[in-house]
Scaffold this motif. Structure first.
Motif, mmCIF file in Angstrom:
data_model
loop_
_atom_site.group_PDB
_atom_site.id
_atom_site.type_symbol
_atom_site.label_atom_id
_atom_site.label_comp_id
_atom_site.label_asym_id
_atom_site.label_seq_id
_atom_site.Cartn_x
_atom_site.Cartn_y
_atom_site.Cartn_z
ATOM 1 N N UNK A 32 -29.638 34.379 83.573
ATOM 2 C CA UNK A 32 -28.291 34.778 83.145
ATOM 3 C C UNK A 32 -28.243 35.178 81.670
ATOM 4 N N UNK A 33 -29.004 34.470 80.818
ATOM 5 C CA UNK A 33 -28.936 34.700 79.371
ATOM 6 C C UNK A 33 -30.229 35.289 78.796
ATOM 7 N N UNK A 34 -30.968 35.987 79.640
ATOM 8 C CA UNK A 34 -32.178 36.720 79.242
ATOM 9 C C UNK A 34 -33.227 35.852 78.556
ATOM 10 N N UNK A 35 -33.379 34.629 79.042
ATOM 11 C CA UNK A 35 -34.430 33.761 78.518
ATOM 12 C C UNK A 35 -35.799 34.306 78.897
ATOM 13 N N UNK A 36 -36.760 34.153 78.020
ATOM 14 C CA UNK A 36 -38.100 34.702 78.265
ATOM 15 C C UNK A 36 -38.963 33.807 79.130
ATOM 16 N N UNK B 247 -35.535 26.326 77.855
ATOM 17 C CA UNK B 247 -35.511 27.778 77.961
ATOM 18 C C UNK B 247 -35.795 28.367 76.587
ATOM 19 N N UNK B 248 -36.825 29.194 76.546
ATOM 20 C CA UNK B 248 -37.221 29.864 75.309
ATOM 21 C C UNK B 248 -36.714 31.309 75.329
ATOM 22 N N UNK C 74 -32.395 24.991 87.583
ATOM 23 C CA UNK C 74 -31.218 25.268 86.759
ATOM 24 C C UNK C 74 -31.616 25.964 85.465
ATOM 25 N N UNK C 75 -32.766 25.576 84.909
ATOM 26 C CA UNK C 75 -33.261 26.244 83.701
ATOM 27 C C UNK C 75 -33.579 27.709 83.999
ATOM 28 N N UNK C 76 -34.173 27.973 85.158
ATOM 29 C CA UNK C 76 -34.501 29.356 85.534
ATOM 30 C C UNK C 76 -33.240 30.194 85.740
ATOM 31 N N UNK C 77 -32.205 29.605 86.350
ATOM 32 C CA UNK C 77 -30.931 30.318 86.533
ATOM 33 C C UNK C 77 -30.325 30.668 85.179
ATOM 34 N N UNK C 78 -30.341 29.703 84.264
ATOM 35 C CA UNK C 78 -29.822 29.921 82.917
ATOM 36 C C UNK C 78 -30.622 31.030 82.229
ATOM 37 N N UNK D 115 -33.213 28.455 69.668
ATOM 38 C CA UNK D 115 -33.440 27.066 70.048
ATOM 39 C C UNK D 115 -33.922 26.987 71.488
ATOM 40 N N UNK D 116 -33.967 25.783 72.017
ATOM 41 C CA UNK D 116 -34.491 25.518 73.349
ATOM 42 C C UNK D 116 -33.486 24.710 74.164
ATOM 43 N N UNK D 117 -32.494 25.353 74.792
ATOM 44 C CA UNK D 117 -31.569 24.579 75.617
ATOM 45 C C UNK D 117 -32.340 23.808 76.692
ATOM 46 N N UNK D 118 -31.921 22.574 76.943
ATOM 47 C CA UNK D 118 -32.636 21.686 77.864
ATOM 48 C C UNK D 118 -31.884 21.534 79.180
#
Length: 155
Positions: A130-134, A102-103, A123-127, A114-117
């Motif tokens: 939730x945390x305004x990832x681009x 997630x960028x 699950x990455x899309x949900x994150x 950073x780039x949480x994996x």
């Protein structure tokens, strides 16, 4: 029955295994203790068998894109590296080339943006939501330019 139980034990060892981080493991790039932020941890095992620890996927990618900066590891090509990252939510070890990153989220590692994996795109899309990832990126979409951007090193 015995064979079945053995298969379950092997599957458990391969899938769902937590990233093992020794207490004395220090990030090659940031020189911080890796176990302190286990949700960000990453490793690269080089051809010699040595394991290099990183405090985050961003740090791991710094090594991945420019291994010649550390000639002592004798990495000549990307195939010389076995790379794992930690799933940010489950803390499970996952092959980095199969992970989703997630960028641009609100979550930052000890080294900043950073780039949480994650082990799954969903699950990455949900994150990200939730945390305004681009964006959600797969391994091949992460570039050296992006890592430089995250490090505020625009060229």
């Amino acid at each position: 029955m015995k064979k079945f139980l053995m298969m379950i034990a092997i599957a458990g060892a391969l899938f769902g295994a937590k990233m093992e981080i020794p207490k004395d493991a220090t990030c090659l790039i940031r020189h911080t203790k890796v176990y302190q932020t286990a949700e960000w941890a990453a490793t690269i095992q080089v051809r010699s068998g040595e394991i290099i620890y990183f405090s985050s996927p961003k740090s791991m990618f710094e090594f991945y894109f420019e291994p010649s900066r550390w000639p002592e590891y004798q990495v000549k090509q990307n195939d010389d590296m076995r790379i794992n990252v930690t799933d940010y939510e489950t803390l499970e070890k996952i092959p980095a080339r199969e992970a989703f990153y997630v960028y641009g989220s609100q979550k930052t590692s000890s080294s900043g943006d950073d780039l949480p994996a994650f082990s799954s795109k969903e699950r990455a899309e949900k994150f990200a939501q939730k945390y305004e990832g681009r964006r959600v990126l797969d391994f091949s979409q992460v570039s050296n330019g992006l890592i430089n951007l995250l490090n505020n090193r625009l060229r």
